[in-house]
Structure formats: C-alpha cells, structure tokens
Design an enzyme around this catalytic site. Structure first.
Site, PDB file in Angstrom:
ATOM      1  N   GLY A   1      48.635  26.542  30.374  1.00 32.11           N
ATOM      2  CA  GLY A   1      47.669  26.957  29.358  1.00 32.11           C
ATOM      3  C   GLY A   1      46.768  28.108  29.746  1.00 32.11           C
ATOM      4  O   GLY A   1      46.213  28.774  28.880  1.00 32.11           O
TER       5      GLY A   1
ATOM      6  N   ASP B   1      52.608  41.013  41.396  1.00 36.34           N
ATOM      7  CA  ASP B   1      53.653  41.519  42.283  1.00 36.34           C
ATOM      8  C   ASP B   1      54.757  40.479  42.240  1.00 36.34           C
ATOM      9  O   ASP B   1      54.569  39.346  42.696  1.00 36.34           O
ATOM     10  CB  ASP B   1      53.062  41.672  43.700  1.00 36.34           C
ATOM     11  CG  ASP B   1      54.090  42.139  44.724  1.00 36.34           C
ATOM     12  OD1 ASP B   1      55.302  42.099  44.434  1.00 36.34           O
ATOM     13  OD2 ASP B   1      53.665  42.524  45.831  1.00 36.34           O
TER      14      ASP B   1
ATOM     15  N   HIS C   1      56.938  46.652  50.612  1.00 41.99           N
ATOM     16  CA  HIS C   1      55.923  46.520  49.551  1.00 41.99           C
ATOM     17  C   HIS C   1      55.656  47.890  48.929  1.00 41.99           C
ATOM     18  O   HIS C   1      54.542  48.198  48.528  1.00 41.99           O
ATOM     19  CB  HIS C   1      54.633  45.942  50.125  1.00 41.99           C
ATOM     20  CG  HIS C   1      54.773  44.534  50.602  1.00 41.99           C
ATOM     21  ND1 HIS C   1      54.661  43.452  49.749  1.00 41.99           N
ATOM     22  CD2 HIS C   1      55.036  44.024  51.833  1.00 41.99           C
ATOM     23  CE1 HIS C   1      54.834  42.337  50.446  1.00 41.99           C
ATOM     24  NE2 HIS C   1      55.067  42.659  51.708  1.00 41.99           N
TER      25      HIS C   1
ATOM     26  N   TYR D   1      39.753  29.956  49.460  1.00 42.50           N
ATOM     27  CA  TYR D   1      39.768  31.414  49.387  1.00 42.50           C
ATOM     28  C   TYR D   1      41.137  31.880  49.853  1.00 42.50           C
ATOM     29  O   TYR D   1      41.575  31.491  50.927  1.00 42.50           O
ATOM     30  CB  TYR D   1      38.662  31.978  50.284  1.00 42.50           C
ATOM     31  CG  TYR D   1      38.678  33.471  50.393  1.00 42.50           C
ATOM     32  CD1 TYR D   1      38.375  34.256  49.280  1.00 42.50           C
ATOM     33  CD2 TYR D   1      38.998  34.098  51.586  1.00 42.50           C
ATOM     34  CE1 TYR D   1      38.394  35.622  49.373  1.00 42.50           C
ATOM     35  CE2 TYR D   1      39.009  35.471  51.684  1.00 42.50           C
ATOM     36  CZ  TYR D   1      38.712  36.227  50.576  1.00 42.50           C
ATOM     37  OH  TYR D   1      38.731  37.587  50.667  1.00 42.50           O
TER      38      TYR D   1
ATOM     39  N   GLN E   1      32.916  56.970  26.796  1.00 43.59           N
ATOM     40  CA  GLN E   1      32.374  57.857  25.731  1.00 43.59           C
ATOM     41  C   GLN E   1      31.364  57.164  24.818  1.00 43.59           C
ATOM     42  O   GLN E   1      31.269  55.939  24.802  1.00 43.59           O
ATOM     43  CB  GLN E   1      33.513  58.447  24.865  1.00 43.59           C
ATOM     44  CG  GLN E   1      34.537  59.243  25.620  1.00 43.59           C
ATOM     45  CD  GLN E   1      34.033  60.516  26.270  1.00 43.59           C
ATOM     46  OE1 GLN E   1      34.506  60.911  27.301  1.00 43.59           O
ATOM     47  NE2 GLN E   1      33.033  61.156  25.660  1.00 43.59           N
ATOM     48  N   SER E   2      30.662  58.034  24.076  1.00 44.78           N
ATOM     49  CA  SER E   2      29.792  57.544  23.019  1.00 44.78           C
ATOM     50  C   SER E   2      28.796  56.483  23.499  1.00 44.78           C
ATOM     51  O   SER E   2      28.846  55.328  23.088  1.00 44.78           O
ATOM     52  CB  SER E   2      30.695  56.977  21.913  1.00 44.78           C
ATOM     53  OG  SER E   2      30.071  57.059  20.694  1.00 44.78           O
TER      54      SER E   2
ATOM     55  N   LYS F   1      43.302  38.723  49.980  1.00 41.66           N
ATOM     56  CA  LYS F   1      43.324  39.968  49.210  1.00 41.66           C
ATOM     57  C   LYS F   1      44.205  39.868  47.962  1.00 41.66           C
ATOM     58  O   LYS F   1      45.156  39.125  47.924  1.00 41.66           O
ATOM     59  CB  LYS F   1      43.901  41.092  50.081  1.00 41.66           C
ATOM     60  CG  LYS F   1      43.312  41.155  51.448  1.00 41.66           C
ATOM     61  CD  LYS F   1      42.010  41.946  51.465  1.00 41.66           C
ATOM     62  CE  LYS F   1      41.367  41.920  52.812  1.00 41.66           C
ATOM     63  NZ  LYS F   1      40.144  41.100  52.843  1.00 41.66           N
TER      64      LYS F   1
HETATM   65  P1  13P Z   1      51.019  43.826  48.658  1.00 38.50           P
HETATM   66  O1  13P Z   1      49.727  43.026  48.687  1.00 38.50           O
HETATM   67  O2  13P Z   1      50.891  45.054  47.827  1.00 38.50           O
HETATM   68  O3  13P Z   1      52.190  42.983  48.300  1.00 38.50           O
HETATM   69  O4  13P Z   1      51.237  44.389  50.145  1.00 38.50           O
HETATM   70  C1  13P Z   1      51.318  43.504  51.206  1.00 38.50           C
HETATM   71  C2  13P Z   1      51.473  44.158  52.545  1.00 38.50           C
HETATM   72  O5  13P Z   1      51.532  43.454  53.521  1.00 38.50           O
HETATM   73  C3  13P Z   1      51.558  45.598  52.691  1.00 38.50           C
HETATM   74  O6  13P Z   1      51.664  46.018  54.027  1.00 38.50           O
HETATM   75  P1  13P Z   2      30.056  61.616  23.864  1.00 40.07           P
HETATM   76  O1  13P Z   2      28.788  61.076  24.431  1.00 40.07           O
HETATM   77  O2  13P Z   2      29.880  62.250  22.532  1.00 40.07           O
HETATM   78  O3  13P Z   2      31.157  60.637  23.904  1.00 40.07           O
HETATM   79  O4  13P Z   2      30.573  62.811  24.801  1.00 40.07           O
HETATM   80  C1  13P Z   2      29.982  63.235  25.930  1.00 40.07           C
HETATM   81  C2  13P Z   2      31.019  63.969  26.687  1.00 40.07           C
HETATM   82  O5  13P Z   2      32.180  63.634  26.641  1.00 40.07           O
HETATM   83  C3  13P Z   2      30.623  65.054  27.574  1.00 40.07           C
HETATM   84  O6  13P Z   2      31.608  65.311  28.547  1.00 40.07           O
HETATM   85 MG    MG Z   3      54.041  43.164  47.693  1.00 41.62          MG
HETATM   86 MG    MG Z   4      50.643  45.269  45.781  1.00 40.48          MG
END
Ligand code: 13P
Ligand code: 13P
Ligand code: MG
Ligand code: MG
Length: 385
Positions: A102, A11, A18, A232, A245-246, A235
């Site tokens: 980094g 953000d 927000h 900590y 899939q698969s 949020k």
């Molecule tokens: P964000 O964490 O999305 O920036 O929102 C903060 C907030 O206080 C919304 O009410």
């Molecule tokens: P596959 O396991 O072949 O990916 O597909 C399963 C499926 O998409 C059923 O909705």
């Molecule tokens: Mg925000």
């Molecule tokens: Mg946000």
C-alpha cells in the site's frame, strides 16, 4: 483542483558495475507505466542518472497514494525481471521487500512527492543525483531558497522577500522540525551542515506570499534513510523536485546553486567524499572511481496535468567550468587514497564492510596502558611563565 507530482526512483541493476542503467530495462519500465497508467496518471516521464531509474508522475490522487506507489513498485519489479535475465549487476538492488503493502515508503525506492495548486504556468525542475546521499541536497536547496548571494530574488522580488519555511528531518532520531528563513537562518545552518543526520525534506512559501501562500515548493527523497525496519540503512542516491519562477527562485537561480562543486559523501562503495558535478544526460554515467558524484537537472512546465519538456539543463557550456573544477577536485582527493577526509570518517563507515575487516584484528590488540608510567603522569606539570 490540486495536482500531485510524484517522483519515485530506484536502482534495479546496472552495468558493468554501478555505472549506468541498461537501455532495455529503462524501456521495460516505460512500457509498463504506459500500459498500466491510463486511469491513474495525467502524464509521466522516465529518465535516469547513473544506475538509478527515475519516474516522474503527474496525477490528482494526492501524496502517499497506494495505486500510484503500487504502479511504480510493479514497474520496478517488471524492470527487475529484465535486469535479472540480462545478468545486470545488483539486479533488484533497491527493492528491499517482497510484497507491496500500500505504500512504497520504507521498501527501498526513494520518493519525492508534492501536492500543488497548479499555477497558470507551472515550471519546475527535477534534480537527480547519483553516488551520494539525500543530505547532498542541503547545500544547493539552502542556496536556492535562503542565500541572497545565490538568489537575488530574495532581495529584489517582493514575493520572495519574506523568505521560506524549511522542514528538516533528523534521520537518525526519526524527528522533524520546521524553521523559517531568514529569521532562523543560523539555526537552519547549525543543523543542515551535518548533512548525514539533518536533511532538508521540504521547503514551503510563507502565508504572506502574495502569489502562492503556504505552498510546498521543494521536496527531496529521504525515505530509505529515514528508518527502514527501525534501523538506519545508510546512503541512498537522492532526487528532488523544485518549483521555480513567479515568486520562487528563477530557473537560473535554482541552477546557480550547482555552479561551484561542493563536497558530498557516498562516492565509491558509499564510503568516500567527492565533488558534486553538474552534467547533461549524455554524461550521466558514473565512470571514474564510480563517479564523481553527479547531478542532472530536467526542466519541465506543467499545464492541466500535461508535461512539456524536459530541457536537459546542465547540458550547457556555462557549466563546463564547474565540471572542470569537479575533475580538478577529483584529482586532488584521489591522491589521498583510503585516508580521511577523502574516505568518510569512522562513524559513517559503520554501515560499510570496514567493520568486518577490523573485527578480524580484534584479538591482536594489546593494551598500551602497560607502557605508560602512570606515576609520572601524576607529577605536577612545570609552571609556564
Ligand atoms: P549505488 O549506490 O549507485 O548503487 O553505488 C554503489 C557503489 O558502491 C558505488 O561504488
Ligand atoms: P519571474 O519572477 O517573473 O518568474 O521572473 C524572474 C526571472 O526569471 C528573472 O530571471
Ligand atoms: Mg548501484
Ligand atoms: Mg546509484
């Protein structure tokens, strides 16, 4: 050769509060990444939910790569310049440190990365949430990979029948544990129900998976929560990459996990519980009471590093009822105003501005022990028949 999908989000300012990102900032981010990624990325996609900008990158440098993280960091810095110039609210909000050193971990942005063995067709979904915390993914990720009533593939697809491994982080203590489903399902649930403390970080296939043994198949951003400078820090709006899939949950099994709005924390001032509402990009604006919390799902396939898509997966009438229910839950909860459990419990309000308000009242408290007749309390209690 291995391929890496890196999803990095931040953000860096929004309007009017927000609610949503500002078009020119998103454009600047796109321009920066386009101009600086030629030797680094095979492909990328830029999107947003609410006030969070999101960069999905495909490359072959592995996870935790300094240049990939540096590119995202510098792109967010370039976007912040535009955000500041326009006077956006909270410009640069998530860029907590000044100089990049980094690795973007612990610097504010959220990161979800996985190194994969690219399949012949490599379909995956990027889920992005706003006005909530990483633990909000516990419920849907568990449903996708461990609940046979959500994902019948766990019962009928021999490749899924052995279940999956879950890496769970204790974000308060900075510890992690790996548990296997279905055999340790109750242990998994014993933890991940406490979603502000235990968060699913990754899901892996088991060694016995015939098509894709021991592979990372889902990853969630948890980094800001993990511990920045040993503390900590509350949020953070999360995102996740889920391969499908698969021998993995089908696209529809993955999306099905969002068909019944579940309650998450982090709404309004990071201090309220609210329903998770699945929406298309056109509805990814946080309006009513800065929400309700929302999730967007973008579906891609990947071939030799190139992305096809995305498909805006919740932009579908089939999720209209989930949205309606979320709005109904919103009405129900909003009537509670500042009361729990709409407002978060006191333990989680510790990270908000409420303690400041309460500290002003400290001197006005008097002990209530004075009013209790202690001798009376010592008298034996009447026996009950
Ligand atoms: P964000 O964490 O999305 O920036 O929102 C903060 C907030 O206080 C919304 O009410
Ligand atoms: P596959 O396991 O072949 O990916 O597909 C399963 C499926 O998409 C059923 O909705
Ligand atoms: Mg925000
Ligand atoms: Mg946000």
């Amino acid at each position: 050769m291995k391929t890496t999908i890196s999803h990095i989000k931040a953000d860096i300012g929004s309007l009017p509060g927000h609610t949503t990102v500002y078009g020119p900032v998103e454009e600047e981010l796109r321009k920066y990444v386009t101009e600086h990624s030629r030797d680094l990325l095979d492909d990328f996609h830029i999107s947003h939910i609410g006030d969070d900008l999101q960069i999905t990158m495909v490359h072959n440098r592995g996870i935790d790569n300094a240049e990939i993280h540096g590119l995202a960091w510098e792109a967010f810095k370039a976007g912040t310049k535009v955000a500041k110039k326009a006077g956006l609210y909270g410009a640069g909000q998530d860029l907590l440190k000044d100089a990049f050193s980094g690795n973007i971990k612990g610097m504010g942005p959220g990161i979800a990365e996985m190194e994969i063995t690219e399949r012949k067709s490599e379909p995956f979904i990027v889920y992005m949430m706003d006005k909530t915390e990483p633990g909000a993914f516990n419920f849907p990720i568990f449903k996708m990979f461990a609940d046979p009533f959500n994902t019948p593939g766990l019962v009928i697809d021999p490749n899924m029948h052995e279940g999956f491994r879950f890496e769970i982080w204790d974000v308060m203590e900075g510890k992690k544990i790996e548990l296997s489903s279905p055999d340790q399902m109750y242990d998994i649930l014993a933890m991940i129900g406490s979603k502000s403390r235990y968060v699913i970080k990754r899901v892996f296939t088991k060694e016995s998976h015939e098509k894709l043994p021991d592979e990372n198949v889902a990853v969630v951003t948890t980094d800001k929560l993990s511990l920045i400078a040993g503390e900590y820090v509350g949020k953070d709006d999360p995102a996740a990459i889920v391969r499908i899939q698969s021998g993995l949950p089908a696209s529809g099994e993955s999306l099905e996990a969002f068909s019944h709005p579940f309650l998450v924390s982090g709404w309004m001032r990071g201090s309220f519980n609210g329903p998770m509402m699945p929406v298309g990009m056109k509805d990814s604006k946080m309006t009513r009471f800065d929400g309700p919390p929302r999730v967007v799902g973008l579906g891609f396939t990947l071939k030799e590093g190139r992305l096809a898509g995305p498909v805006d997966l919740f932009d579908d009438i089939a999720f209209a009822d989930a949205r309606r229910k979320a709005i109904e839950m919103t009405d129900h909860l909003r009537r509670m105003g500042p009361f729990e459990p709409h407002r978060l419990p006191e333990s989680e309000m510790e990270y908000t501005t409420l303690p400041k308000v309460l500290s002003n009242l400290e001197g006005r408290f008097t002990p209530i022990e004075d009013h209790i007749n202690k001798e009376k309390l010592k008298e034996p209690v009447r026996e009950v028949d």
